[in-house]
Design a protein around this motif. Structure first.
Motif, PDB file in Angstrom:
ATOM      1  N   CYS A  12       3.216   3.636  26.096  1.00  0.00           N
ATOM      2  CA  CYS A  12       4.425   4.217  26.783  1.00  0.00           C
ATOM      3  C   CYS A  12       4.630   5.584  26.168  1.00  0.00           C
ATOM      4  O   CYS A  12       5.007   5.592  24.970  1.00  0.00           O
ATOM      5  N   PHE A  13       4.577   6.525  26.996  1.00  0.00           N
ATOM      6  CA  PHE A  13       5.072   7.925  26.618  1.00  0.00           C
ATOM      7  C   PHE A  13       5.999   8.646  27.296  1.00  0.00           C
ATOM      8  O   PHE A  13       6.126   8.453  28.335  1.00  0.00           O
ATOM      9  N   PRO A  39     -12.621  11.645  21.219  1.00  0.00           N
ATOM     10  CA  PRO A  39     -12.894  10.614  21.767  1.00  0.00           C
ATOM     11  C   PRO A  39     -11.988  10.031  23.055  1.00  0.00           C
ATOM     12  O   PRO A  39     -11.085  10.662  23.077  1.00  0.00           O
ATOM     13  N   LEU A  40     -12.654   9.132  23.960  1.00  0.00           N
ATOM     14  CA  LEU A  40     -12.048   9.055  25.158  1.00  0.00           C
ATOM     15  C   LEU A  40     -10.842   8.304  25.036  1.00  0.00           C
ATOM     16  O   LEU A  40      -9.896   8.873  25.921  1.00  0.00           O
ATOM     17  N   VAL A  45      -4.672   9.199  25.637  1.00  0.00           N
ATOM     18  CA  VAL A  45      -3.458   9.326  25.190  1.00  0.00           C
ATOM     19  C   VAL A  45      -2.927  10.681  25.116  1.00  0.00           C
ATOM     20  O   VAL A  45      -1.481  10.651  25.578  1.00  0.00           O
ATOM     21  N   GLN A  46      -3.496  11.554  24.975  1.00  0.00           N
ATOM     22  CA  GLN A  46      -3.175  13.060  25.226  1.00  0.00           C
ATOM     23  C   GLN A  46      -2.703  13.278  26.737  1.00  0.00           C
ATOM     24  O   GLN A  46      -1.615  13.791  27.074  1.00  0.00           O
ATOM     25  N   LEU A  47      -3.453  12.815  27.685  1.00  0.00           N
ATOM     26  CA  LEU A  47      -3.256  12.977  28.930  1.00  0.00           C
ATOM     27  C   LEU A  47      -1.994  12.296  29.382  1.00  0.00           C
ATOM     28  O   LEU A  47      -1.052  12.805  30.153  1.00  0.00           O
ATOM     29  N   ALA A  48      -1.500  11.061  28.790  1.00  0.00           N
ATOM     30  CA  ALA A  48      -0.356  10.264  29.005  1.00  0.00           C
ATOM     31  C   ALA A  48       0.914  11.069  28.476  1.00  0.00           C
ATOM     32  O   ALA A  48       1.917  11.203  29.164  1.00  0.00           O
ATOM     33  N   TYR A  53       2.803  10.462  32.917  1.00  0.00           N
ATOM     34  CA  TYR A  53       2.410   9.051  33.417  1.00  0.00           C
ATOM     35  C   TYR A  53       2.304   8.150  32.371  1.00  0.00           C
ATOM     36  O   TYR A  53       2.179   8.616  30.910  1.00  0.00           O
ATOM     37  N   ARG A  54       2.584   6.708  32.629  1.00  0.00           N
ATOM     38  CA  ARG A  54       2.553   5.786  31.718  1.00  0.00           C
ATOM     39  C   ARG A  54       1.307   5.297  31.709  1.00  0.00           C
ATOM     40  O   ARG A  54       0.637   4.812  32.835  1.00  0.00           O
ATOM     41  N   PHE A  55       0.324   5.152  30.710  1.00  0.00           N
ATOM     42  CA  PHE A  55      -1.063   4.690  30.702  1.00  0.00           C
ATOM     43  C   PHE A  55      -1.145   3.299  29.917  1.00  0.00           C
ATOM     44  O   PHE A  55      -0.730   3.111  29.023  1.00  0.00           O
ATOM     45  N   VAL A  56      -1.779   2.442  30.668  1.00  0.00           N
ATOM     46  CA  VAL A  56      -2.118   1.150  30.024  1.00  0.00           C
ATOM     47  C   VAL A  56      -3.580   0.649  29.934  1.00  0.00           C
ATOM     48  O   VAL A  56      -4.149   0.900  31.023  1.00  0.00           O
TER      49      VAL A  56
END
Length: 205
Positions: A12-13, A39-40, A45-48, A53-56
């Motif tokens: 969560c960011f 790395p993917l 994480v950077q995009l989040a 946006y919250r990435f899970v």
């Protein structure tokens, strides 16, 4: 004495500064972002962080050693993810301000012959904790691709939801647990795994 676990959403960011502008046609924001030999999982994480946006996604994500070296200018979150995940084993679903990353094989295994005319049918299931079997009431369940159709699990962990799509996938999200995307044929009993963060913090009192 009651023991309550403080539960956190994985990965969560909060919103960070980023160049954005409204996309009038799609109603989506556009982003400018650059990945340099990352790395993917690091790129996600950077995009989040930069998109808000919250990435899970689970921390054992494969393809994470694949290097991402690409720039995006004024692209929507969907356009960026389509490119990042194109040659990987993963796909994604956007639920409001959250992005759920899941394995493509789940989508492939759920496909059946599509009927020309489908009537609404009811999907029933139950959601529990994978480790202790506790019913996970309050868990949200969405139809992938139509996030306006959703429901919440009852106190006994059961849920029901209608769809007209025999190939439908369910997005299952519960605070403190890794999200899952499951096919409707596997919806009878859904077992969610706690995130490492939710396992570590316990309050007694």
């Amino acid at each position: 004495m009651i023991m309550n676990k403080i539960i956190f959403l994985f990965c969560c960011f909060f919103f960070c500064s980023i160049q954005t502008k409204a996309d009038d046609r799609q109603g989506e924001s556009q982003f400018t972002i650059k990945f340099v030999e990352q790395p993917l999982d690091s790129a996600l994480v950077q995009l989040a962080k930069e998109s808000g946006y919250r990435f899970v996604f689970q921390d054992n994500i494969t393809n994470k050693h694949t290097k991402v070296n690409q720039s995006f200018e004024n692209k929507t979150i969907s356009q960026i993810l389509n490119t990042l995940l194109a040659s990987t084993d993963y796909s994604y679903a956007i639920v409001y301000s959250s992005v759920v990353i899941y394995e493509k094989k789940i989508e492939q295994n759920s496909r059946v012959i599509q009927k020309k005319e489908s009537k609404p049918f009811l999907i029933k299931g139950k959601i529990v904790d994978r480790e202790n079997g506790d019913e996970l009431w309050g868990t949200t369940v969405y139809i992938k691709g139509d996030e306006s159709v959703g429901t919440v699990a009852k106190k006994d962990g059961t849920f029901s939801i209608y769809t007209t799509n025999p190939n439908a996938l369910l997005i299952v999200v519960s605070i403190g647990y890794y999200p899952q995307v499951v096919s409707i044929k596997d919806a009878g009993l859904i077992k969610l795994e706690q995130t490492e963060e939710s396992k570590k913090v316990v309050i007694i009192g």
